[in-house]
Structures are given as structure tokens and as C-alpha cells.
Design a protein around this motif. Structure first.
Motif, PDB file in Angstrom:
ATOM      1  N   GLN A  57       0.882  -1.171   0.000  1.00  0.00           N
ATOM      2  CA  GLN A  57       0.000   0.000   0.000  1.00  0.00           C
ATOM      3  C   GLN A  57       0.915   1.214   0.000  1.00  0.00           C
ATOM      4  N   ALA A  58       0.783   2.065  -1.008  1.00  0.00           N
ATOM      5  CA  ALA A  58       1.779   3.131  -1.212  1.00  0.00           C
ATOM      6  C   ALA A  58       1.753   4.224  -0.131  1.00  0.00           C
ATOM      7  N   LYS A  59       0.584   4.436   0.476  1.00  0.00           N
ATOM      8  CA  LYS A  59       0.464   5.573   1.398  1.00  0.00           C
ATOM      9  C   LYS A  59       1.505   5.522   2.514  1.00  0.00           C
ATOM     10  N   GLY A  62       0.053   8.692  -2.434  1.00  0.00           N
ATOM     11  CA  GLY A  62       0.478   9.231  -1.134  1.00  0.00           C
ATOM     12  C   GLY A  62       1.739   8.652  -0.541  1.00  0.00           C
ATOM     13  N   VAL A  63       2.733   8.293  -1.397  1.00  0.00           N
ATOM     14  CA  VAL A  63       4.004   7.876  -0.782  1.00  0.00           C
ATOM     15  C   VAL A  63       4.554   9.038   0.044  1.00  0.00           C
ATOM     16  N   LEU A  73       5.015  16.106  -0.604  1.00  0.00           N
ATOM     17  CA  LEU A  73       5.825  14.881  -0.556  1.00  0.00           C
ATOM     18  C   LEU A  73       7.315  15.205  -0.648  1.00  0.00           C
ATOM     19  N   GLU A  74       8.113  14.254  -0.120  1.00  0.00           N
ATOM     20  CA  GLU A  74       9.572  14.394  -0.195  1.00  0.00           C
ATOM     21  C   GLU A  74      10.038  13.704  -1.484  1.00  0.00           C
ATOM     22  N   PHE A 116      14.062   1.664   1.804  1.00  0.00           N
ATOM     23  CA  PHE A 116      13.032   1.755   0.758  1.00  0.00           C
ATOM     24  C   PHE A 116      12.057   0.585   0.917  1.00  0.00           C
ATOM     25  N   ASP A 117      10.747   0.906   0.943  1.00  0.00           N
ATOM     26  CA  ASP A 117       9.734  -0.153   0.992  1.00  0.00           C
ATOM     27  C   ASP A 117       9.539  -0.758  -0.396  1.00  0.00           C
ATOM     28  N   LEU A 118       9.864   0.040  -1.429  1.00  0.00           N
ATOM     29  CA  LEU A 118       9.647  -0.406  -2.810  1.00  0.00           C
ATOM     30  C   LEU A 118      10.830   0.029  -3.675  1.00  0.00           C
TER      31      LEU A 118
END
Ligand code: NAD
Length: 269
Positions: free
Chosen positions: A122-124, A148-149, A176-177, A188-190
Motif C-alpha cells: 500500500q503506497a500511502k 500518497g508515498v 511529498l519528499e 526503501f519499501d519499494l
């Protein structure tokens, strides 16, 4: 069977024989008893304007998927664009309205996110690294921001291209950053390879070995390259215990978005 009453959708590009959308759509239409069919069109660039004029007048055609090399070329020739297609200057699907107007969208990024959700991503609030800021990398980066990353890093061998995309995204998503610098893959999650590196069995990796060494098992590692299905990056990630997402999964997860935009399938298929 294509009948006189069959409504059509198309996919246009050049070359076209390698695309999988016709099999995927036609299987879905047949399995769901729909009197619809997809045809593949290998079009010369010189014929683009005449093709668009034909689409406007083609009353039993609902829409057209767009692939390489026309995603960018078509942007300025349509009658309307979604906000993201206008921002990305790229379309991968066109809908023909009943009055003949042609509207464009780009759902590459949405397809990517659908596939990622199937891997429990889930990107958020997450942190993501996108390698490659061309057509598909830009679309993925844009959708990650829309979803919403918290932090997005864009890397490209062309630092100018990465910088231009980062600037575009910072102005569209000021909260966002968004940057182009990173020293490690830790945190990094992704991680997404959105460059063609690894395509066609070259054995190449999109990152140097010393950076890959910092990859953690908690990171979801995705590749957009469809052939080979397990790219060198995905094979490496799997050996590190990471969840992996293939280019084929991304392409398949996009069918509902393409079909829904053209009005021929539901969004969830
Ligand atoms: P593109 O040419 O527009 O962009 C590729 C980008 O990658 C360029 O900006 C280039 O500078 C960069 N790049 C190249 N090598 C790099 C490296 N080592 N490190 C960092 N950046 C690097 O191409 P595109 O249209 O974005 O397509 C990219 C790939 O995505 C292709 O292999 C294409 O087949 C694939 N694709 C897959 C899907 C899918 O659904 N799976 C959809 C569309 C495209």
C-alpha cells in the motif's frame, strides 16, 4: 468470431506482434460472452494523422490502446487528456466518445499499483525508489505520488531527465519528499526498475553491486521488463528474500484500467 455487430477496440504501435493485450482482452471478451474484439494495428508514423481521422469517424470502435513508439507522439493530436496524461505528456489509452472526440489517459502507473497491492504493498506513507524516468517510470512515479508515498527517489542515467521529473512531481505534489539522491537501498519499501535494463537476456542489472548489497528482505522489488519474466534484478531480489513483482504482472493488472477507460470492461476484472 467477429461479426457485423461486433464492437471493436484496437491496440496501435510498431512493431505490434509482441503485444499481449489482444490475447488478454479477447480471452476476457469470450469468457464473458461479450460481442467485442480487439485488433492489433502495426502503423507507420506517416499514417498517424489519417489514422486519428479514421478513429474519429469509426462508429463501431470504442477505443484504442497505445504502445511504443506513439505514447508521446499522440498527446498533442487528441481532443482531450486526463490530468495525469497532460502532466506526463504521454497516453497509453484512447477512448472514442459517441460524437467522435478522442480522449487520452495513461494508466501504466495504475496497473503498476494494482499489481503491487496484490503483493500487499500500500503506497500511502511508504518510501519508494524508481529507476528510470522515461515513459513508464514517469507514469509509475506519478501514480505513487497520487497514492500518497511519503518519500520518492527517482534515478536515471540521464540526471537531467530524473531532475525534470522530480521537479514536475514536486510542483504537482508539494507535500511529498521527492528527490534524486540516495546512498543505500536500506529503508526503501519499494524498489522499481522502470528502465529497459535486463531486457532480452543481457544479464544486466540496473544498479551496481555495492548498492545492491544494501537491499533488505522487507523491500518489494518490481521490474517493468516483461522478457525475461524473471529479470536479473528479480532473481537477485528473490535470493535476498524479497517479495518480487514481474513486468507481466504489471501488464496484466492494467487490463481493467484500460478496458474501463474504453468502456468495454469493469475496472476490476
Ligand atoms: P523510455 O525509453 O521512455 O525510458 C527508459 C528510461 O530508462 C530512460 O530515461 C533511460 O535513460 C533510463 N535508463 C536506461 N538505463 C538505465 C540505468 N542503468 N539506470 C537508470 N536509468 C536507466 O522507455 P519506457 O517506455 O519507459 O519503457 C521502459 C521499459 O518498460 C521497457 O522495457 C518497456 O518494454 C517496459 N514497459 C513495461 C510495461 C508493463 O506493463 N510491464 C509497460 C510499458 C513499458
Amino acid at each position: 468470431m467477429i461479426r457485423g455487430s461486433t464492437e471493436l477496440v484496437a491496440i496501435v504501435g510498431s512493431p505490434i506482434a509482441q503485444v499481449k493485450s489482444p490475447e488478454n482482452f479477447n480471452t476476457w471478451f469470450a469468457n464473458h460472452g461479450q460481442n467485442l474484439a480487439m485488433i492489433a494495428i502495426d502503423l507507420q508514423e506517416a499514417a498517424l494523422d489519417a489514422f486519428l481521422a479514421s478513429l474519429r469517424g469509426w462508429q463501431n470502435l470504442r477505443g484504442c490502446v497505445v504502445t511504443v513508439p506513439y505514447k508521446q507522439t499522440l498527446v498533442d493530436r487528441l481532443d482531450g487528456l486526463s490530468e495525469r496524461a497532460a502532466a506526463l505528456r504521454s497516453v497509453n489509452v484512447i477512448r472514442r466518445e459517441s460524437d467522435g472526440r478522442l480522449l487520452g489517459d495513461n494508466v501504466d502507473g495504475e496497473g503498476f499499483l494494482n499489481a503491487a497491492r496484490q503483493h500487499d504493498f500500500q503506497a500511502k506513507g511508504k518510501s519508494a525508489l524508481v529507476i528510470g524516468s522515461g515513459g513508464v517510470g514517469s507514469a509509475i512515479a506519478y501514480s505513487l505520488c497520487q497514492a500518497g508515498v511519503r518519500r520518492l527517489v527517482i534515478a536515471d542515467v540521464s540526471s537531467e531527465r530524473a531532475g525534470t521529473l522530480a521537479e514536475l512531481l514536486r510542483s504537482a505534489f508539494p507535500a511529498l519528499e521527492i528527490g534524486t539522491e540516495y546512498r543505500s537501498l536500506d529503508g526503501f519499501d519499494l524498489l522499481v526498475n522502470a528502465s529497459p535494463v535486463g531486457m532480452g537476456g543481457t544479464g544486466e542489472l540496473p544498479l551496481p553491486a555495492e548498492l545492491l548489497d544494501s537491499l533488505q528482505a522487507a523491500t518489494l522489488v518490481a521490474d517493468v521488463v516483461t522478457s525475461p519474466e524473471i529479470t536479473p534484478l528479480l532473481a537477485f531480489a528473490r535470493s535476498r528474500g524479497c517479495r518480487i513483482q514481474t513486468g507481466a504482472q504489471m501488464a496484466f493488472a492494467q487490463l481493467g484500467n484500460l478496458g474501463a477507460f474504453m468502456g468495454v470492461t469493469p475496472l476490476e476484472i
